[in-house]
Design a protein around this motif. Sequence first.
Motif, PDB file in Angstrom:
ATOM      1  N   SER A 170      -5.558  -5.631  10.957  1.00 56.35           N
ATOM      2  CA  SER A 170      -5.968  -4.224  10.837  1.00 56.35           C
ATOM      3  C   SER A 170      -7.481  -4.089  10.654  1.00 56.35           C
ATOM      4  CB  SER A 170      -5.243  -3.551   9.668  1.00 56.35           C
ATOM      5  OG  SER A 170      -5.539  -4.205   8.449  1.00 56.35           O
ATOM      6  N   ASP A 171      -8.111  -5.085  10.046  1.00 56.84           N
ATOM      7  CA  ASP A 171      -9.568  -5.043   9.895  1.00 56.84           C
ATOM      8  C   ASP A 171     -10.280  -5.165  11.240  1.00 56.84           C
ATOM      9  OD1 ASP A 171      -9.310  -4.762   7.166  1.00 56.84           O
ATOM     10  OD2 ASP A 171      -9.672  -6.896   6.729  1.00 56.84           O
ATOM     11  N   LYS A 172      -9.553  -5.635  12.260  1.00 55.16           N
ATOM     12  CA  LYS A 172     -10.113  -5.762  13.609  1.00 55.16           C
ATOM     13  C   LYS A 172      -9.615  -4.642  14.520  1.00 55.16           C
ATOM     14  CE  LYS A 172     -12.125  -9.848  12.945  1.00 55.16           C
ATOM     15  NZ  LYS A 172     -13.464 -10.225  13.324  1.00 55.16           N
ATOM     16  N   GLY A 173      -8.933  -3.635  13.928  1.00 52.45           N
ATOM     17  CA  GLY A 173      -8.517  -2.466  14.702  1.00 52.45           C
ATOM     18  C   GLY A 173      -7.065  -2.433  15.126  1.00 52.45           C
ATOM     19  N   SER A 174      -6.288  -3.443  14.790  1.00 56.29           N
ATOM     20  CA  SER A 174      -4.878  -3.458  15.178  1.00 56.29           C
ATOM     21  C   SER A 174      -4.061  -2.563  14.239  1.00 56.29           C
ATOM     22  CB  SER A 174      -4.348  -4.895  15.115  1.00 56.29           C
ATOM     23  OG  SER A 174      -3.034  -4.965  15.629  1.00 56.29           O
ATOM     24  N   PRO A 175      -3.073  -1.836  14.777  1.00 52.25           N
ATOM     25  CA  PRO A 175      -2.254  -0.975  13.913  1.00 52.25           C
ATOM     26  C   PRO A 175      -1.305  -1.790  13.033  1.00 52.25           C
ATOM     27  CG  PRO A 175      -1.421  -0.915  16.156  1.00 52.25           C
ATOM     28  CD  PRO A 175      -2.680  -1.740  16.190  1.00 52.25           C
ATOM     29  N   THR A 176      -0.958  -1.214  11.890  1.00 54.99           N
ATOM     30  CA  THR A 176       0.003  -1.834  10.972  1.00 54.99           C
ATOM     31  C   THR A 176       1.331  -1.060  11.068  1.00 54.99           C
ATOM     32  OG1 THR A 176      -0.657  -0.368   9.159  1.00 54.99           O
ATOM     33  CG2 THR A 176      -1.825  -2.487   9.348  1.00 54.99           C
ATOM     34  N   ALA A 177       2.331  -1.551  10.356  1.00 53.67           N
ATOM     35  CA  ALA A 177       3.588  -0.809  10.214  1.00 53.67           C
ATOM     36  C   ALA A 177       3.657  -0.324   8.775  1.00 53.67           C
ATOM     37  CB  ALA A 177       4.772  -1.708  10.531  1.00 53.67           C
ATOM     38  N   LYS A 178       3.983   0.952   8.580  1.00 54.15           N
ATOM     39  CA  LYS A 178       4.060   1.519   7.232  1.00 54.15           C
ATOM     40  C   LYS A 178       5.369   2.257   7.064  1.00 54.15           C
ATOM     41  CE  LYS A 178      -0.899   2.446   6.739  1.00 54.15           C
ATOM     42  NZ  LYS A 178      -1.920   3.498   6.606  1.00 54.15           N
ATOM     43  N   THR A 179       5.858   2.237   5.818  1.00 55.18           N
ATOM     44  CA  THR A 179       7.040   3.019   5.480  1.00 55.18           C
ATOM     45  C   THR A 179       6.936   3.463   4.030  1.00 55.18           C
ATOM     46  OG1 THR A 179       9.455   3.073   5.596  1.00 55.18           O
ATOM     47  CG2 THR A 179       8.479   1.045   4.757  1.00 55.18           C
ATOM     48  N   LYS A 180       7.481   4.660   3.749  1.00 54.46           N
ATOM     49  CA  LYS A 180       7.507   5.162   2.369  1.00 54.46           C
ATOM     50  C   LYS A 180       8.658   4.500   1.612  1.00 54.46           C
ATOM     51  CE  LYS A 180       5.535   9.634   3.401  1.00 54.46           C
ATOM     52  NZ  LYS A 180       5.690  11.096   3.387  1.00 54.46           N
ATOM     53  N   VAL A 181       8.355   4.087   0.389  1.00 57.00           N
ATOM     54  CA  VAL A 181       9.372   3.460  -0.465  1.00 57.00           C
ATOM     55  C   VAL A 181       9.281   4.115  -1.854  1.00 57.00           C
ATOM     56  CG1 VAL A 181      10.201   1.331  -1.540  1.00 57.00           C
ATOM     57  CG2 VAL A 181       9.205   1.257   0.756  1.00 57.00           C
ATOM     58  N   THR A 182      10.426   4.558  -2.349  1.00 58.81           N
ATOM     59  CA  THR A 182      10.494   5.084  -3.711  1.00 58.81           C
ATOM     60  C   THR A 182      10.939   3.941  -4.613  1.00 58.81           C
ATOM     61  OG1 THR A 182      11.040   7.296  -2.935  1.00 58.81           O
ATOM     62  CG2 THR A 182      11.592   6.790  -5.238  1.00 58.81           C
ATOM     63  N   VAL A 183      10.167   3.702  -5.645  1.00 56.30           N
ATOM     64  CA  VAL A 183      10.483   2.643  -6.596  1.00 56.30           C
ATOM     65  C   VAL A 183      11.000   3.310  -7.875  1.00 56.30           C
ATOM     66  CG1 VAL A 183       9.570   0.717  -7.953  1.00 56.30           C
ATOM     67  CG2 VAL A 183       8.774   1.078  -5.594  1.00 56.30           C
ATOM     68  N   VAL A 184      12.193   2.903  -8.305  1.00 60.26           N
ATOM     69  CA  VAL A 184      12.842   3.471  -9.487  1.00 60.26           C
ATOM     70  C   VAL A 184      13.083   2.353 -10.502  1.00 60.26           C
ATOM     71  CG1 VAL A 184      13.940   5.343  -8.186  1.00 60.26           C
ATOM     72  CG2 VAL A 184      15.159   3.185  -8.509  1.00 60.26           C
ATOM     73  N   ARG A 185      13.327   2.781 -11.753  1.00 61.15           N
ATOM     74  CA  ARG A 185      13.625   1.821 -12.823  1.00 61.15           C
ATOM     75  C   ARG A 185      15.050   1.367 -12.753  1.00 61.15           C
ATOM     76  NH1 ARG A 185       9.598   0.724 -16.003  1.00 61.15           N
ATOM     77  NH2 ARG A 185       7.950   2.238 -16.163  1.00 61.15           N
TER      78      ARG A 185
END
Length: 185
Positions: A170-185
Amino acid sequence: MRLPKLMLWFLFAAGAVFVYACGGNPVNKPSNVGTPPAAVSPTPSGETPLALPTNGFKAEITMIDPPAKLRTGQKENLRVKIKNASDVVWWARGGRINTRPDNKFYIAVGNRWLKSDGSLLTNMDGRYGIGKDLKPGEETEVPLQVTAPKEAGDYLLEVDLVQEQVAWFSDKGSPTAKTKVTVVR
Protein backbone atom coordinates in the motif's frame (compact mmCIF):
# COMPACT_ATOMS: atom_id res chain seq x y z
CA MET A 1 71.54 -47.92 -31.03
CA ARG A 2 68.39 -49.74 -30.15
CA LEU A 3 68.25 -48.28 -26.62
CA PRO A 4 68.30 -44.61 -27.66
CA LYS A 5 65.49 -45.21 -30.24
CA LEU A 6 63.44 -46.99 -27.56
CA MET A 7 63.96 -44.08 -25.17
CA LEU A 8 62.96 -41.61 -27.87
CA TRP A 9 59.83 -43.62 -28.58
CA PHE A 10 59.01 -43.72 -24.86
CA LEU A 11 59.50 -39.95 -24.47
CA PHE A 12 57.34 -39.28 -27.53
CA ALA A 13 54.56 -41.55 -26.19
CA ALA A 14 54.75 -39.98 -22.72
CA GLY A 15 54.57 -36.51 -24.24
CA ALA A 16 51.54 -37.46 -26.33
CA VAL A 17 49.75 -38.82 -23.25
CA PHE A 18 50.59 -35.61 -21.34
CA VAL A 19 49.26 -33.38 -24.14
CA TYR A 20 46.07 -35.44 -24.43
CA ALA A 21 45.52 -35.36 -20.65
CA CYS A 22 45.94 -31.58 -20.61
CA GLY A 23 43.24 -30.94 -23.16
CA GLY A 24 44.08 -32.54 -26.44
CA ASN A 25 46.26 -31.68 -29.38
CA PRO A 26 47.67 -28.15 -29.04
CA VAL A 27 48.19 -27.95 -32.79
CA ASN A 28 44.43 -27.89 -33.40
CA LYS A 29 43.53 -25.56 -30.53
CA PRO A 30 44.30 -21.87 -30.25
CA SER A 31 46.31 -20.82 -27.25
CA ASN A 32 44.52 -18.81 -24.60
CA VAL A 33 47.69 -17.72 -22.83
CA GLY A 34 47.46 -14.02 -22.09
CA THR A 35 43.76 -13.89 -23.01
CA PRO A 36 41.50 -12.46 -20.29
CA PRO A 37 38.76 -14.81 -19.00
CA ALA A 38 35.37 -14.55 -20.67
CA ALA A 39 33.00 -12.03 -19.16
CA VAL A 40 30.64 -13.47 -16.55
CA SER A 41 27.09 -13.49 -17.83
CA PRO A 42 24.51 -11.77 -15.63
CA THR A 43 22.62 -13.85 -13.08
CA PRO A 44 19.26 -15.10 -14.42
CA SER A 45 16.21 -13.26 -13.08
CA GLY A 46 15.26 -14.38 -9.60
CA GLU A 47 18.58 -16.06 -8.78
CA THR A 48 19.47 -13.43 -6.19
CA PRO A 49 16.88 -12.20 -3.68
CA LEU A 50 16.10 -8.54 -4.32
CA ALA A 51 13.54 -5.86 -3.60
CA LEU A 52 10.71 -5.73 -6.10
CA PRO A 53 10.84 -2.89 -8.60
CA THR A 54 8.23 -0.19 -7.95
CA ASN A 55 5.93 -1.61 -10.66
CA GLY A 56 6.01 -4.99 -8.86
CA PHE A 57 4.03 -3.71 -5.87
CA LYS A 58 0.58 -4.17 -7.43
CA ALA A 59 -1.83 -6.66 -5.88
CA GLU A 60 -5.51 -7.51 -5.70
CA ILE A 61 -6.43 -8.70 -2.20
CA THR A 62 -9.73 -10.24 -1.15
CA MET A 63 -10.78 -11.49 2.29
CA ILE A 64 -12.99 -14.57 1.96
CA ASP A 65 -15.87 -14.47 4.48
CA PRO A 66 -14.26 -12.04 6.95
CA PRO A 67 -15.73 -11.88 10.47
CA ALA A 68 -18.14 -9.06 11.30
CA LYS A 69 -17.81 -9.54 15.07
CA LEU A 70 -15.02 -10.81 17.33
CA ARG A 71 -14.42 -10.94 21.08
CA THR A 72 -11.61 -8.89 22.60
CA GLY A 73 -8.31 -10.68 22.07
CA GLN A 74 -9.94 -13.44 20.00
CA LYS A 75 -7.73 -15.15 17.44
CA GLU A 76 -9.41 -15.79 14.11
CA ASN A 77 -8.12 -17.52 10.98
CA LEU A 78 -8.89 -15.63 7.78
CA ARG A 79 -8.67 -16.85 4.22
CA VAL A 80 -7.09 -14.26 1.96
CA LYS A 81 -6.97 -14.43 -1.81
CA ILE A 82 -4.12 -12.53 -3.41
CA LYS A 83 -3.48 -11.89 -7.08
CA ASN A 84 -0.29 -10.61 -8.69
CA ALA A 85 -1.62 -7.59 -10.60
CA SER A 86 1.87 -6.46 -11.63
CA ASP A 87 3.94 -7.30 -14.68
CA VAL A 88 6.78 -8.95 -12.71
CA VAL A 89 7.16 -12.33 -11.00
CA TRP A 90 6.74 -12.33 -7.24
CA TRP A 91 9.32 -14.72 -5.80
CA ALA A 92 7.83 -15.96 -2.51
CA ARG A 93 11.25 -15.70 -0.88
CA GLY A 94 12.46 -12.69 -2.84
CA GLY A 95 14.38 -14.90 -5.29
CA ARG A 96 14.55 -18.51 -6.41
CA ILE A 97 16.87 -19.21 -3.49
CA ASN A 98 17.17 -17.10 -0.37
CA THR A 99 19.72 -18.30 2.16
CA ARG A 100 19.61 -15.18 4.32
CA PRO A 101 19.18 -15.83 8.05
CA ASP A 102 16.35 -13.28 8.21
CA ASN A 103 13.16 -13.01 6.14
CA LYS A 104 14.31 -10.02 4.10
CA PHE A 105 12.66 -9.92 0.66
CA TYR A 106 10.04 -12.59 1.53
CA ILE A 107 6.52 -11.63 0.45
CA ALA A 108 3.84 -12.02 3.10
CA VAL A 109 0.23 -11.14 3.72
CA GLY A 110 -0.25 -9.15 6.90
CA ASN A 111 -2.90 -7.14 8.66
CA ARG A 112 -3.33 -3.90 10.52
CA TRP A 113 -6.07 -2.82 12.88
CA LEU A 114 -7.39 0.70 12.35
CA LYS A 115 -9.57 2.69 14.72
CA SER A 116 -13.02 3.65 13.44
CA ASP A 117 -11.64 7.05 12.38
CA GLY A 118 -9.06 5.31 10.16
CA SER A 119 -6.03 6.00 12.37
CA LEU A 120 -3.61 3.17 13.03
CA LEU A 121 -4.07 1.01 16.12
CA THR A 122 -1.42 -1.60 15.28
CA ASN A 123 0.38 -2.91 12.21
CA MET A 124 2.11 -5.75 14.03
CA ASP A 125 -0.55 -8.43 14.15
CA GLY A 126 -0.67 -11.40 11.77
CA ARG A 127 1.79 -12.30 9.01
CA TYR A 128 1.94 -15.30 6.69
CA GLY A 129 4.29 -15.79 3.75
CA ILE A 130 2.86 -16.58 0.35
CA GLY A 131 3.39 -20.26 -0.31
CA LYS A 132 4.53 -20.10 -3.91
CA ASP A 133 5.99 -17.82 -6.55
CA LEU A 134 3.34 -15.91 -8.51
CA LYS A 135 3.69 -14.89 -12.13
CA PRO A 136 1.74 -11.85 -13.36
CA GLY A 137 -2.00 -12.62 -13.24
CA GLU A 138 -1.63 -15.67 -10.97
CA GLU A 139 -3.37 -15.91 -7.63
CA THR A 140 -3.28 -17.99 -4.49
CA GLU A 141 -5.09 -18.31 -1.18
CA VAL A 142 -3.19 -17.66 2.05
CA PRO A 143 -4.29 -18.29 5.65
CA LEU A 144 -3.85 -15.41 8.07
CA GLN A 145 -4.39 -15.51 11.82
CA VAL A 146 -5.49 -12.18 13.26
CA THR A 147 -5.98 -11.19 16.89
CA ALA A 148 -8.82 -8.81 17.75
CA PRO A 149 -7.94 -5.64 19.68
CA LYS A 150 -8.04 -5.81 23.49
CA GLU A 151 -10.59 -3.01 23.80
CA ALA A 152 -14.21 -3.34 22.69
CA GLY A 153 -15.29 -1.06 19.84
CA ASP A 154 -15.67 -0.66 16.09
CA TYR A 155 -12.54 -1.20 14.02
CA LEU A 156 -11.35 -1.65 10.47
CA LEU A 157 -9.38 -4.78 9.70
CA GLU A 158 -7.00 -4.01 6.83
CA VAL A 159 -5.11 -6.71 4.93
CA ASP A 160 -2.08 -5.84 2.84
CA LEU A 161 1.01 -7.46 1.36
CA VAL A 162 4.51 -6.67 2.50
CA GLN A 163 7.92 -7.43 1.08
CA GLU A 164 9.70 -7.96 4.37
CA GLN A 165 12.17 -5.22 5.32
CA VAL A 166 11.39 -3.40 2.05
CA ALA A 167 7.85 -1.95 1.94
CA TRP A 168 4.16 -2.52 2.39
CA PHE A 169 2.45 -2.77 -0.99
CA SER A 170 0.00 0.00 0.00
CA ASP A 171 2.94 2.35 0.56
CA LYS A 172 3.72 1.87 -3.15
CA GLY A 173 0.12 2.59 -4.22
CA SER A 174 -1.43 -0.88 -4.22
CA PRO A 175 -4.97 -1.17 -2.79
CA THR A 176 -5.63 -3.08 0.44
CA ALA A 177 -8.67 -5.08 1.55
CA LYS A 178 -10.66 -3.61 4.45
CA THR A 179 -13.65 -4.73 6.45
CA LYS A 180 -15.50 -3.36 9.48
CA VAL A 181 -15.26 -5.52 12.60
CA THR A 182 -17.12 -4.96 15.86
CA VAL A 183 -15.12 -6.14 18.85
CA VAL A 184 -17.16 -7.07 21.95
CA ARG A 185 -16.26 -8.31 25.43
